[in-house]
Design an enzyme around this catalytic site. Structure first.
Site, short mmCIF file in Angstrom:
data_model
loop_
_atom_site.label_atom_id
_atom_site.label_comp_id
_atom_site.label_asym_id
_atom_site.label_seq_id
_atom_site.Cartn_x
_atom_site.Cartn_y
_atom_site.Cartn_z
N ARG A 107 0.16 -1.83 0.22
CA ARG A 107 -0.09 -0.18 0.17
C ARG A 107 1.07 1.30 0.25
O ARG A 107 1.86 1.03 0.43
CB ARG A 107 -1.14 -0.04 1.18
CG ARG A 107 -2.13 -0.91 1.01
CD ARG A 107 -3.30 -0.92 2.36
NE ARG A 107 -2.28 -1.42 3.91
CZ ARG A 107 -1.74 -0.77 4.34
NH1 ARG A 107 -1.75 0.11 4.27
NH2 ARG A 107 -0.79 -0.71 5.49
N TYR B 198 -1.76 -3.61 -7.07
CA TYR B 198 -1.84 -4.38 -5.64
C TYR B 198 -2.75 -4.19 -4.57
O TYR B 198 -3.20 -3.27 -3.86
CB TYR B 198 -0.62 -3.52 -5.03
CG TYR B 198 0.44 -5.32 -4.43
CD1 TYR B 198 1.02 -5.69 -4.31
CD2 TYR B 198 -0.08 -4.97 -3.22
CE1 TYR B 198 1.25 -6.29 -3.53
CE2 TYR B 198 0.34 -6.02 -1.81
CZ TYR B 198 1.16 -6.83 -2.70
OH TYR B 198 1.98 -7.85 -1.77
N LYS C 174 -9.80 -1.92 1.80
CA LYS C 174 -9.39 -1.19 2.52
C LYS C 174 -9.91 0.26 1.87
O LYS C 174 -10.26 0.99 2.43
CB LYS C 174 -7.50 -0.39 2.81
CG LYS C 174 -7.35 -1.58 2.75
CD LYS C 174 -7.34 -2.26 4.24
CE LYS C 174 -5.50 -3.41 4.48
NZ LYS C 174 -6.25 -3.59 6.27
N HIS D 182 -10.30 -1.39 11.98
CA HIS D 182 -9.42 -2.67 11.12
C HIS D 182 -9.50 -3.84 12.73
O HIS D 182 -8.27 -4.11 12.86
CB HIS D 182 -7.71 -1.91 10.82
CG HIS D 182 -7.27 -2.53 9.93
ND1 HIS D 182 -5.63 -2.46 10.26
CD2 HIS D 182 -7.46 -3.52 9.39
CE1 HIS D 182 -4.68 -2.91 9.45
NE2 HIS D 182 -6.24 -3.76 9.02
N SER E 72 -1.07 -3.75 10.17
CA SER E 72 -1.07 -4.25 9.26
C SER E 72 0.42 -5.07 9.30
O SER E 72 1.57 -5.00 10.54
CB SER E 72 -0.78 -3.89 8.13
OG SER E 72 -1.66 -2.79 7.75
N CYS F 100 0.93 -7.92 11.71
CA CYS F 100 0.90 -7.98 13.33
C CYS F 100 0.48 -9.08 13.62
O CYS F 100 0.37 -9.56 15.08
CB CYS F 100 0.62 -6.47 14.33
SG CYS F 100 1.84 -4.90 13.95
N ASP G 280 -9.04 -9.22 9.51
CA ASP G 280 -8.84 -7.63 8.46
C ASP G 280 -9.87 -6.46 9.37
O ASP G 280 -9.15 -5.87 9.63
CB ASP G 280 -8.52 -7.50 7.34
CG ASP G 280 -7.57 -6.66 7.23
OD1 ASP G 280 -6.51 -6.32 7.60
OD2 ASP G 280 -7.98 -6.16 5.99
N ARG H 60 1.75 -12.15 -0.20
CA ARG H 60 -0.10 -12.56 0.53
C ARG H 60 -0.57 -13.81 -0.44
O ARG H 60 0.41 -13.74 -1.37
CB ARG H 60 -0.54 -10.92 -0.22
CG ARG H 60 0.23 -10.14 0.24
CD ARG H 60 -0.51 -9.81 1.84
NE ARG H 60 0.25 -8.67 2.49
CZ ARG H 60 -1.02 -7.69 3.33
NH1 ARG H 60 -2.05 -8.19 4.03
NH2 ARG H 60 -0.10 -6.62 3.96
C1 OXD Z 1 -3.14 -4.34 5.42
C2 OXD Z 1 -3.34 -5.42 5.02
O1 OXD Z 1 -2.16 -4.21 4.74
O2 OXD Z 1 -4.53 -5.87 5.95
O3 OXD Z 1 -3.59 -4.27 5.96
O4 OXD Z 1 -3.06 -5.51 3.62
MN MN Z 2 -4.89 -5.19 7.03
#
Ligand code: OXD
Ligand code: MN
Length: 587
Positions: A70, A198, A207, A227, A249, A251, A276, A366
């Site tokens: 991102r 992406y 998001k 989130h 993100s 974590c 998420d 991912r």
């Molecule tokens: C993030 C995702 O970056 O979930 O938080 O992709």
């Molecule tokens: Mn996320």
């Protein structure tokens, strides 16, 4: 006419007139259509097939090497008033932003097809769900949206009935980072993204819609778009608890949502509702209910294996799209932390040697899979009313200072705890990693409006209900010079167990200036080899260090000026006072 909804048909026509595609295709969301898109991408070289014997129906996509995460510095919230976007967002005046984007979108699809993706965020028959339509020139986006959202004919039908949808315009453009923008117009229910293919930049349901635009809608309609993962935990007595947890993100949200109970936790079951995003609504009794607006996962691959997370590992053995992982000599996907296989190609497709200093998989590589692939998928993820949340957990990646777990004194103090979250940055976003930054409620990159107003909105819930979840903070990442103090992964259930018992009012706790901390005997460490010294360190609160932390937090809050709610400052002063008192009384 592709739809009987004039608003939608007109908008799609306008987008086509601007972008000039060779053809406009409306997605129906069928499995057959998905396979056609896969075949198309194999043909175009956008995908390659992985070993069909060991990873059936799995594919590898290599993104442009300059397009791997991102891009927060290119993400904008375009509200008419700059202050409504707040310092937490980049802002551009909406007309200026539209003009800039019109220039970039003009003819950007010539020679390409345009795909129209109607989608529904949340269960199709839930009143809490919200619909959107993404138009894109990327078949990869279509395939990912198929796995991640409820898209196609049924969503279109709902849109036609409701005549309300978020408009998402996406083009990969020419992938030039200089011409890349992810712009949101919350007042117009509109998203425009160009120049990236992406993840969060391009899969607009995730998001952009389910967090940035939805958080704005939630403010106006009195709910919360967060989130957060949502996990279902069943104890041996058969009681079920639903916990929502917000972490920045990369974590470990996906890992926590798919947690495998430690062996000694016989009779416990953990199922996933979401990994998420959570949309939280209050019922007439003041109880918060959560739905997961997504229906698939876009998870970080590195580190996933049978030991760290068997469920996630199983989830990605079939019907998955891998993005930016490496390859083994027998054409299986490979990443750092994978326990078997001989990697021979890195994520860019270059030769990889075991002694290389480079990563084989990109750290932000991912997997995309449907949530139904998860062996521990909870059917309640499809429940129109969602699940009742008993605890909200915030967390960050902090190598020092922050204890393994603590509980906020009440809702408003919990809002302070959430608003103060700090975390060391990860590879999920472009930029340096390992630097502590404030990431309130893990929403720094995702809140579609001024954080001052956002905290005020959170605080307003305590005036509306006596039945709110308890709020907690966890930190799996505390370290000493030997490494991590806590084993993490499945063992985190031990901490969730404490949280659940606190929610049931079954156990006592130490009241400290920062909140309630476990009595040592209440964290079940049976079967763990963790020294008493490490356990003490995990719960140690250093008042001086905390005073410094609170000062840092105050400086951050002050940036929000007049929009900052006084109640948040009151909570902050209260903690400072207790920290100072504790220092005096220990002298
Ligand atoms: C993030 C995702 O970056 O979930 O938080 O992709
Ligand atoms: Mn996320």
């Amino acid at each position: 006419m592709n739809t009987k909804n004039n608003q939608l048909q007109n908008w799609v026509n306008e987008v086509a007139a601007l972008t000039n595609p060779s053809e406009v295709y409306w997605c129906d969301g069928s499995q057959e259509e998905y396979q056609n898109f896969i075949a198309l991408m194999l043909d175009l070289g956008d995908l390659s097939e992985l070993n069909p014997d060991t990873f059936p129906n799995c594919y590898l996509h290599r993104s442009d090497p300059m397009d791997v995460a991102r891009v927060e510095h290119l993400t904008f919230i375009c509200t008419s008033e700059k202050d409504d976007a707040g310092l937490n967002n980049n802002w551009m005046e909406p007309n200026q932003a539209h003009r800039k984007l019109d220039d970039l979108f003009e003819n950007c699809m010539s020679g390409r097809k345009m795909y129209v993706i109607p989608y529904c965020m949340g269960p199709m028959d839930s009143k809490y769900s919200r619909c959107g339509v993404e138009v894109t020139d990327s078949p990869y986006v279509v395939a990912n949206m198929f796995l991640m959202t409820r898209m196609g004919s049924e969503a279109l039908k709902r849109i036609e009935d409701e005549n309300k949808f978020v408009k998402g315009m996406h083009s990969i453009g020419d992938l030039d980072p200089e011409k890349r923008f992810i712009m949101h117009f919350p007042e117009e229910d509109t998203i425009r993204s160009i120049g990236s293919g992406y993840g969060g930049n391009a899969l607009l349901g995730k998001k952009c819609h389910a967090l940035r635009v939805a958080s704005w809608q939630a403010l106006k309609e009195n709910w919360l778009a967060e989130h957060m993962l949502i996990v279902e935990i069943e104890n041996p007595e058969g009681e079920k608890f639903y916990i929502a947890a917000a972490f920045p993100s990369a974590c470990g949200k996906t890992n926590l949502a798919m947690l495998i109970p430690p062996e000694v936790f016989e009779g416990w079951k953990v199922k996933t509702i979401g990994d998420d995003i959570a949309w939280l609504h209050m019922d007439d009794n003041g109880q918060l209910w959560a739905i997961n607006p997504e229906s698939g996962y876009f998870g970080v691959v590195p580190g996933t294996n049978e030991k760290t997370n068997r469920n996630a590992y199983q989830t990605i053995q079939s019907n998955a799209i891998y993005t930016n992982v490496g390859l083994t000599d027998n054409n299986e996907p490979w990443w750092e932390g994978k326990l078997d296989g001989t990697p021979v190609k890195d994520w860019k497709g270059d030769d990889f040697y075991a002694d290389s200093n480079e990563n084989c998989a990109h750290p932000n590589s991912r997997f995309t899979v449907s949530a139904k692939n998860n062996p521990e998928y909870s059917n309640l993820a499809d429940s129109p009313s969602g699940v009742p949340i008993c605890a909200i957990v915030f967390g960050g990646r902090r190598s020092e200072l922050v204890p393994l777990v603590y509980e906020a004194k009440d809702w408003n103090h919990g809002v302070l705890v959430g608003a103060s979250v700090g975390s060391e940055t990860t590879a999920a976003a472009a930029g340096d990693t390992g630097i502590v930054r404030r990431d309130p409620m893990a929403m720094k990159p995702f809140c579609g409006y001024n954080f001052g107003d956002y905290w005020r909105h959170w605080l307003s819930f305590s005036k509306q209900s006596q039945n709110l979840p308890k709020i907690f903070h966890v930190n799996w990442f505390r370290q000493n010079d030997q490494g991590f103090l806590w084993p993490g992964f499945g063992e985190n259930l031990r901490v969730l167990n404490w949280i659940i018992q606190r929610c049931q009012n079954k156990i006592d706790a130490n009241k400290t200036p920062i909140g309630y901390v476990p009595l040592k005997q209440d964290i079940d460490i049976a079967g763990l080899s963790i020294s008493d010294e490490n356990l003490n360190e995990l719960f140690h609160i250093d008042a001086n260090q905390w005073l410094a932390e609170m000062k840092d937090i105050k400086e951050y809050f002050d940036e929000f000026g007049e929009r900052l709610p006084n109640e948040l400052l009151d909570e902050h002063s209260e903690v400072i006072k207790s920290l100072k008192d504790s220092l005096h009384s220990s002298q």
